[in-house]
Design an enzyme around this catalytic site. Sequence first.
Site, mmCIF file in Angstrom:
data_model
loop_
_atom_site.group_PDB
_atom_site.id
_atom_site.type_symbol
_atom_site.label_atom_id
_atom_site.label_comp_id
_atom_site.label_asym_id
_atom_site.label_seq_id
_atom_site.Cartn_x
_atom_site.Cartn_y
_atom_site.Cartn_z
ATOM 1 N N ASP A 54 -4.168 2.943 11.310
ATOM 2 C CA ASP A 54 -4.498 3.347 9.937
ATOM 3 C C ASP A 54 -5.867 2.796 9.587
ATOM 4 O OD1 ASP A 54 -4.283 4.446 7.400
ATOM 5 O OD2 ASP A 54 -3.088 2.813 6.588
ATOM 6 N N SER A 55 -6.395 3.264 8.460
ATOM 7 C CA SER A 55 -7.686 2.758 7.992
ATOM 8 C C SER A 55 -7.564 1.323 7.511
ATOM 9 C CB SER A 55 -8.200 3.642 6.851
ATOM 10 O OG SER A 55 -7.242 3.703 5.803
ATOM 11 N N GLU A 97 -4.259 -2.715 -0.715
ATOM 12 C CA GLU A 97 -4.886 -3.673 0.193
ATOM 13 C C GLU A 97 -4.873 -5.080 -0.423
ATOM 14 O OE1 GLU A 97 -6.716 -3.399 3.276
ATOM 15 O OE2 GLU A 97 -5.772 -1.445 3.526
ATOM 16 N N CYS A 154 -0.124 8.984 0.791
ATOM 17 C CA CYS A 154 -0.993 8.017 1.467
ATOM 18 C C CYS A 154 -0.092 6.862 1.864
ATOM 19 C CB CYS A 154 -2.105 7.541 0.535
ATOM 20 S SG CYS A 154 -3.077 6.151 1.182
ATOM 21 N N CYS A 212 -1.852 7.562 8.768
ATOM 22 C CA CYS A 212 -2.841 7.777 7.711
ATOM 23 C C CYS A 212 -2.888 9.273 7.439
ATOM 24 C CB CYS A 212 -4.214 7.276 8.158
ATOM 25 S SG CYS A 212 -5.567 7.691 7.033
ATOM 26 N N HIS A 272 -0.600 3.864 2.129
ATOM 27 C CA HIS A 272 -0.786 2.665 1.314
ATOM 28 C C HIS A 272 0.160 2.641 0.111
ATOM 29 C CE1 HIS A 272 -4.610 2.075 3.474
ATOM 30 N NE2 HIS A 272 -4.639 0.860 2.951
#
Length: 261
Positions: free
Chosen positions: A9-10, A151, A183, A73, A185
């Site tokens: 993932d990013s 994050e 997403c 992602c 996240h």
Amino acid sequence: MSHTILVFDSGVGGLSVLQEIRQLIPGQHYHYLFDNARLPYGELSEAELISGCVALIEPMVTRLAADIVVIACNTASTLILPALRQCLSVPVVGVVPAIKPAAQLSKSHHIGLLATPGTIKREYTHELIRKFADDCRVELFGSSELVMLAEQKIAGLEPSPQQLQKLLAPITQSSLDVLVLGCTHFPMLKAEISQILGDQVTLLDSGTAIARRVRDLLPAGEENPEDETAVAYYTTAAISEGLTLSLKKLGFSKIENIKSE
């Protein structure tokens, strides 16, 4: 015999997918690669995103002798899967926004997709909506700020309720009854999002479906909890002390920088 599973993932969002995989397929070797040097992906050009991801993932697959790669992602999955499958001989699993189950679940036939700006604008996403939610009103909400809040949360900094309320305001003003977290996240903020949107909005993500797909693609083998390992790799020279602590709490025995900037 344990399998080697590489999740990419990013940033830390893919940990939500890896958690589902570890629960469904325990006793494996789990490797988590995140490209925090270029976060957030939703704001990168398509060419930069594709070339950068392939350059990171291909040598890591070789180094680890990975049995399967999971692109955890949504933004990357809409673009890089063909290029990766062309250069890798192992299965590559992408993440698809849960549009189909959302449309099936909605009683009001009014659903929403909360994702990065990159995912929102991709033709791939709009094709999913046409194919699986043609009988629904579908609202699209793009946010890169929520990625950064997730994050920060995993690094130990709780998100501001006021900031979340502001970012989610367009959704609170809608009458939708199912919201797709498009997403990886965003499941990390599921409790906070649910608190703001209320019980009348069901939140859906793809983590469980991806874990099942990985299980189906791997050769059958016995679980070996004693042989289980989890290693994380990142692409900048430093990550925060809070994130390091969180990764260790999640069971990562090793955290390695693979590409100093």
